[in-house]
Structure formats: structure tokens, C-alpha cells
Design an enzyme around this catalytic site. Structure first.
Site, PDB file in Angstrom:
ATOM      1  CG  HIS A  17      -0.174  17.411  -1.615  1.00  0.00           C
ATOM      2  ND1 HIS A  17      -0.090  17.818  -0.310  1.00  0.00           N
ATOM      3  CD2 HIS A  17      -1.239  16.572  -1.670  1.00  0.00           C
ATOM      4  CE1 HIS A  17      -1.077  17.261   0.391  1.00  0.00           C
ATOM      5  NE2 HIS A  17      -1.775  16.495  -0.414  1.00  0.00           N
ATOM      6  CB  CYS A 128     -11.886   8.701   4.004  1.00  0.00           C
ATOM      7  SG  CYS A 128     -12.093  10.436   4.297  1.00  0.00           S
ATOM      8  CB  CYS A 143     -16.575  13.029   3.313  1.00  0.00           C
ATOM      9  SG  CYS A 143     -14.896  12.992   3.964  1.00  0.00           S
ATOM     10  CE  LYS A 303      -4.079  12.357  -2.174  1.00  0.00           C
ATOM     11  NZ  LYS A 303      -3.048  11.472  -1.697  1.00  0.00           N
TER      12      LYS A 303
HETATM   13  O1  ME8 Z   1      -4.303   8.722   4.444  1.00  0.00           O
HETATM   14  N1  ME8 Z   1      -1.246  18.985   5.807  1.00  0.00           N
HETATM   15  O2  ME8 Z   1      -2.780   8.584   2.713  1.00  0.00           O
HETATM   16  P1  ME8 Z   1      -2.765  10.074   2.140  1.00  0.00           P
HETATM   17  C1  ME8 Z   1      -0.456  18.184   6.517  1.00  0.00           C
HETATM   18  N2  ME8 Z   1      -2.804   6.008   2.852  1.00  0.00           N
HETATM   19  N3  ME8 Z   1      -0.249  16.899   6.218  1.00  0.00           N
HETATM   20  C2  ME8 Z   1      -0.860  16.400   5.149  1.00  0.00           C
HETATM   21  C3  ME8 Z   1      -1.704  17.187   4.337  1.00  0.00           C
HETATM   22  C4  ME8 Z   1      -1.885  18.555   4.715  1.00  0.00           C
HETATM   23  N4  ME8 Z   1      -2.631  19.387   4.028  1.00  0.00           N
HETATM   24  N5  ME8 Z   1      -2.185  16.421   3.346  1.00  0.00           N
HETATM   25  C5  ME8 Z   1      -1.645  15.188   3.519  1.00  0.00           C
HETATM   26  C6  ME8 Z   1      -3.551   8.102   3.737  1.00  0.00           C
HETATM   27  N6  ME8 Z   1      -0.842  15.176   4.602  1.00  0.00           N
HETATM   28  C7  ME8 Z   1      -3.328   6.636   3.990  1.00  0.00           C
HETATM   29  C8  ME8 Z   1      -2.399   6.500   5.186  1.00  0.00           C
HETATM   30  S1  ME8 Z   1      -0.983   5.031   6.923  1.00  0.00           S
HETATM   31  C9  ME8 Z   1      -0.983   3.456   7.449  1.00  0.00           C
HETATM   32  C10 ME8 Z   1      -2.114   5.091   5.593  1.00  0.00           C
HETATM   33  C11 ME8 Z   1      -0.075  14.038   5.101  1.00  0.00           C
HETATM   34  O3  ME8 Z   1      -1.996  10.008   0.862  1.00  0.00           O
HETATM   35  C12 ME8 Z   1      -0.461  13.699   6.532  1.00  0.00           C
HETATM   36  O4  ME8 Z   1       0.570  12.952   7.128  1.00  0.00           O
HETATM   37  O5  ME8 Z   1      -4.114  10.648   2.123  1.00  0.00           O
HETATM   38  C13 ME8 Z   1      -1.658  12.826   6.327  1.00  0.00           C
HETATM   39  O6  ME8 Z   1      -1.956  12.059   7.481  1.00  0.00           O
HETATM   40  C14 ME8 Z   1      -1.197  11.982   5.162  1.00  0.00           C
HETATM   41  O7  ME8 Z   1      -0.423  12.889   4.347  1.00  0.00           O
HETATM   42  C15 ME8 Z   1      -2.344  11.383   4.377  1.00  0.00           C
HETATM   43  O8  ME8 Z   1      -1.840  10.851   3.177  1.00  0.00           O
END
Ligand code: ME8
Length: 504
Positions: A17, A128, A143, A303
Site C-alpha cells: 500500500h 507485529c 497492541c 493493512k
Molecule cells: O514491519 N505510513 O513490515 P511491514 C508510513 N517486515 N509508512 C508506512 C505505513 C504508513 N501508514 N505503513 C507501512 C515490517 N509503512 C517488517 C520490517 S525490516 C528489517 C522488517 C512502511 O510490511 C514503513 O516504512 O509492516 C514501515 O516501517 C514499514 O512500511 C512496515 O512494513
């Protein structure tokens, strides 16, 4: 100089997204800018495929974790060219090379004596994949990110002795005051460390979807350690037959969202220290893109809350560059900010179409019309020389600190300055008066030089638009030596096609 920038690797439990596009575009702007400056750049993004979030989502859909991972990894991979991400590699944590390298590094952590077997009991958020400490729990045992009830977990795990790294982490923060940026995130991370560190689970016994612990094959590594290590392991196999580790490690910037601060600013440097590896130079922590819900409350776009803007849809309507622009213009990189399709449309019209688009078409059109496309070879107006003085150094300085929004603002001030200059000098009036030919030459040459410079400076932000603009300008030099006002002079230009046509 080498410059290594990464994004988080995204969970493949759902489709990408706008939040994912956001971090990736931010990192891409830095990578493209550093390439302009002639730095040796490596830009990494990819997906996080193991662990409970993925295993649970697969179970819900009645497919195997690998099937779900394959399907969604492809969607993330397809997003990259669509948002014009210039990543040098796309890592999947199910890559055999990654898994072997994770085992190798964590075996070292074990052999260095930072690992022990113990019993974990505490609160856990399966979305998480995070064990929550008491002060991270929301009312009603929930959470704070997903608002779901936490589960009570009790199992025998391998532990990483994080608490033993408290002092070394405090030293790191003292000696690298820009280890975490912006400053308020540095303070947040440091106060987390000073609050006292507890040891953390390094393995999970009740999970099979992960990388096997080499010294205890009944366990898989806790997904976060497997995931964090991607930044390091990728360098060893991204280029077949070549190991880039020496050249690019430690990373210059990890770009992340604030939800994963603890893992990147606390766990990550500690595990690297435990393995005897250098820690990254900077972690840049950006805020959340928020969506206003029906009750007027602002929620994180996520999501699990189902309130996401679909980047694919936005790109279809407005184009990739408009998305790249909007994300960093409407929300200051580092802060939280509300996004909406309505605001998106407004910025598109007001700033891209009316300010930049009109400037490009008007200025090239006037040179075409009044001077047959030949750019007058005359000295530049001191008023604009002054307005642009120091701009490229300012932009470079801001981007060195990953201050993307401020850099864009500095550039945009000059977009506005040039529009004001066109209005002030009114070349269409000058053109009517044969005695004012020199004034007209100067005005046209000065504006078009400004437009050229804006093209260079905007290259990392709006790569497609600048390519179109540069076609009309007959000059595609976007290297940093061309970024100064008056650094190059154009010969001939053609009328630029509308850069931002009315959105569908
Ligand atoms: O946490 N606003 O994956 P993830 C801004 N797999 N950025 C956002 C966002 C929002 N509303 N939603 C998501 C994970 N992001 C782990 C990470 S790294 C070694 C492992 C972005 O799919 C933002 O960068 O939940 C956030 O930190 C990341 O997507 C989380 O993606």
C-alpha cells in the site's frame, strides 16, 4: 564515497500500500541524488517472508506460507518499477543465500557467548511479531499499533543477551549523535535504552516457518533477527560472483517508519556488535501516513485497519511522479501527516500542473516563439543569479541529512520565484517593443537557465517529468556539476509538451 541506502523489507502477508511506496520512494530519492553527485551507490529493498504474520495470513487463506510469499513478493517486486524505484537489488528472505548468511552471523553471536536458553513468558502481538514490554501495552491488554488483544506466550527459547549491551549502546548514541534521525527519534530510542533493556527471544520453538537455528534445529530464528540481517546479507550475493560487503558495509542510511524504531535503533546495533560487525551510520525514522476515518479521527494507514490508499490506483490516475511528489510535499518526511485523494488532486493541479508544468511550457514556448528556439547567449539577470545562489549546496546539505521535504521546498521556492519573474518581466510585452530586444533576450535566457537548473535538482524527485523536460531543453545533463545557475547554457529549446496533463 560509497552510499548504501535501504528500505524496510515488507511483510508479504498482504499487498503493498501507499505506506510501503512512501518509504521506498524516500530511499530512492536519496539514492538518485547521490548518484547525481557521482557517489558509489547501492540501494536495497525487498520483502520479509518468514514469521508469524506471514504464517498466520497463509493459514487464513488456506495456502502454504511459501505460496503466499511467492504471490505477494511478486506484487512488491512489481511495485518497484511502477514507482520508479531504482533499487539495485530486491531481497527475499527465503533466498537460500540469505538464509545461509543469517545462520552464519547468528552462529557467530552464539559462539561469542551472547546467547542462552531460557523461558519466555510475556505478551505478544502476532501481527507485529513483537514481544511487548509492560510499558508498550495499550489499555485492555492490546497492541498499541494493531489494537488487537495480545496473547500470552510461554515457551522455551534461545535468548539474545540484549541487556548486556546497554552501556555499549549508550556509548554508540554518545559518539554518533546522528545515528538516529531526526533528533526526536534519537531521543526516543535513547530513552528506551536508558529505561533498561531486557533480553529478547532470538528463536521460536513453536514455529516452523523461518530460518533453522543451526545449533538447535528444532527452533527457527525469531523473524526480526532474520529480517534485520537482510541489510547485511544482501551485499554478499546481490551481484553474482561478487561480494559487495567490503564496498558498502556499514550502511549509510536505513530508512524506516517509526513503528519499527525499537528493532532498528536498539536490537539491530546490538546484534551487530555481538557479531563483531560495524553498525550503520544512520537510521532515518519517518512518520506515518494517516487517513481520516468516518468519525474524523486520524488512523495510521495499515493493512490491518483496511484504510489504505492503493498506490497502483493513484499512479494510474495521476502518474508516478505525482505520487513521488505528493508524498513528500504534503507530509514532512519525519513527521506524521494525513493524506487523501482530494488533497492529492489539489496539489496536482495547483503545484505540478499550474506552477511547474506552466513554467516549463511557457518558458520554452516563449523562446520558440520570440527567438525561433535559440536561447539568447547573453548575461543572466543578477536578480535570478542571486535568487539561485547557493541553492545546490543547500539542497545537497539537506539531502545529506535525508531532509527530503525541506530540499523539495527549497527547490519549489525557486519554481515560484521563476513564475514571479516571468510575470514581472512580462516577455510578451517586451516582444512588442523592438527597442527592448536586449531586455527580452535577458529575460528569456535567465528564465530558461532557471528551468534547466530546476530540472537537474528535481531529477531524483520527478525522474520521468525531468526526462520529458530535458528532451525539450535539448540537454540531459543531470550530474551535480550542472546544478548551479549558469553552470551550463542551453543552445536551442523546443516547446515542451504539457508535463502534467489534466488527470483522468
Ligand atoms: O514491519 N505510513 O513490515 P511491514 C508510513 N517486515 N509508512 C508506512 C505505513 C504508513 N501508514 N505503513 C507501512 C515490517 N509503512 C517488517 C520490517 S525490516 C528489517 C522488517 C512502511 O510490511 C514503513 O516504512 O509492516 C514501515 O516501517 C514499514 O512500511 C512496515 O512494513
Amino acid at each position: 564515497m560509497s552510499f548504501y541506502v535501504t528500505t524496510p523489507i515488507y511483510y508479504v502477508n498482504a499487498a503493498p500500500h501507499l505506506g510501503h511506496a512512501y518509504s521506498t520512494i524516500g530511499a530512492d530519492i536519496l539514492a538518485r541524488h547521490m548518484r547525481q553527485r557521482g557517489e558509489d551507490v547501492f540501494f536495497l529493498t525487498g520483502v520479509d517472508e518468514h514469521g508469524e504474520p506471514v504464517a498466520l495470513a497463509a493459514e487464513k487463506e488456506g495456502v502454504t506460507p511459501q505460496e503466499l510469499a511467492d504471490r505477494n513478493a511478486a506484487r512488491f517486486r512489481d511495485l518497484m518499477p511502477l514507482i520508479n524505484a531504482s533499487n539495485d537489488f530486491f531481497i527475499r528472505t527465503t533466498d537460500a543465500e540469505h538464509k545461509a548468511a543469517v545462520q552464519d552471523v547468528l552462529q557467530r553471536v552464539h559462539d561469542n557467548g551472547h546467547v542462552y536458553k531460557g523461558e519466555y513468558e510475556g505478551w505478544y502481538c502476532p501481527r507485529c511479531a513483537d514481544f511487548k514490554t509492560e510499558n508498550e501495552i495499550e489499555d485492555g491488554n492490546r497492541c498499541p499499533i494493531h489494537h488487537i488483544e495480545l496473547t500470552r506466550e510461554k515457551e522455551e527459547n534461545w535468548f539474545f543477551a540484549l541487556s548486556a549491551f546497554q552501556e555499549r549502546l549508550e556509548q554508540l548514541y554518545a559518539s554518533q549523535p546522528d545515528f538516529v534521525m531526526p533528533r526526536h527519534r534519537y531521543n526516543e530510542a535513547l530513552s528506551f535504552i536508558r529505561g533498561g533493556l531486557q533480553d529478547v527471544s532470538l528463536s521460536r520453538a513453536n514455529l516452523t516457518w523461518g530460518v533453522t537455528v543451526p545449533w538447535d534445529p528444532g527452533h527457527v530464528f525469531y523473524v526480526w533477527f532474520d529480517a534485520l540481517l537482510n541489510y547485511y546479507t544482501a551485499l554478499s550475493y546481490a551481484r553474482p560472483g561478487e561480494d559487495l560487503t567490503e564496498r558498502f558495509w556499514p550502511a549509510t542510511y536505513h530508512v524506516i517508519g517509526k513503528d519499527i524504531l525499537k528493532f532498528h535503533c536498539v536490537f539491530w546495533p546490538a546484534i551487530l556488535m555481538a557479531a563483531g560487525l560495524p553498525v550503520p551510520e544512520h537510521v532515518f525514522v519517518h512518520g506515518y501516513l494517516l487517513m481520516q476515518n468516518a468519525e474524523g479521527r486520524e488512523d495510521k494507514m495499515s493493512k490491518s485497519l483496511g484504510n489504505v490508499l492503493d498506490p497502483f490506483e493513484i499512479i494510474e490516475r495521476f502518474g508516478t511522479d505525482a505520487l513521488r511528489f505528493y508524498c513528500f510535499r504534503d507530509v514532512s518526511f519525519g513527521q506524521d501527516g494525513v493524506v487523501s485523494t482530494a488533497q492529492f488532486g489539489q496539489r496536482y493541479e495547483a503545484e505540478l500542473a499550474n506552477e511547474l508544468g506552466n513554467l516549463a511550457s511557457r518558458s520554452t514556448n516563449m523562446v520558440a516563439r520570440y527567438r525561433d528556439g535559440v536561447v539568447p547567449d547573453v548575461s543572466l539577470d543578477p536578480a535570478l543569479v542571486e535568487a539561485f545562489a547557493g541553492l545546490e549546496a543547500d539542497v545537497a546539505g539537506l539531502l545529506d541529512r535525508a531532509e527530503i521535504t525541506q530540499a523539495l521546498e527549497a527547490i519549489w521556492e525557486r519554481v515560484r520565484r521563476l513564475n514571479a519573474y516571468v510575470a514581472e518581466t512580462a516577455p510578451w510585452q517586451l516582444a512588442k517593443d523592438p527597442e527592448r530586444g536586449e531586455d527580452l533576450d535577458r529575460a528569456l535566457a535567465s528564465v530558461i537557465e532557471g528551468v534547466r537548473v530546476l530540472g537537474v535538482l528535481l531529477t531524483p524527485f520527478l525522474p520521468e517529468t525531468v526526462a520529458k523536460l530535458q528532451m525539450a531543453l535539448g540537454d540531459a545533463d543531470s550530474t551535480w556539476t550542472a546544478a548551479g545557475y549558469g553552470a551550463r547554457r542551453l543552445q536551442r529549446v523546443e516547446k515542451a509538451e504539457p508535463l502534467f496533463p489534466r488527470a483522468a
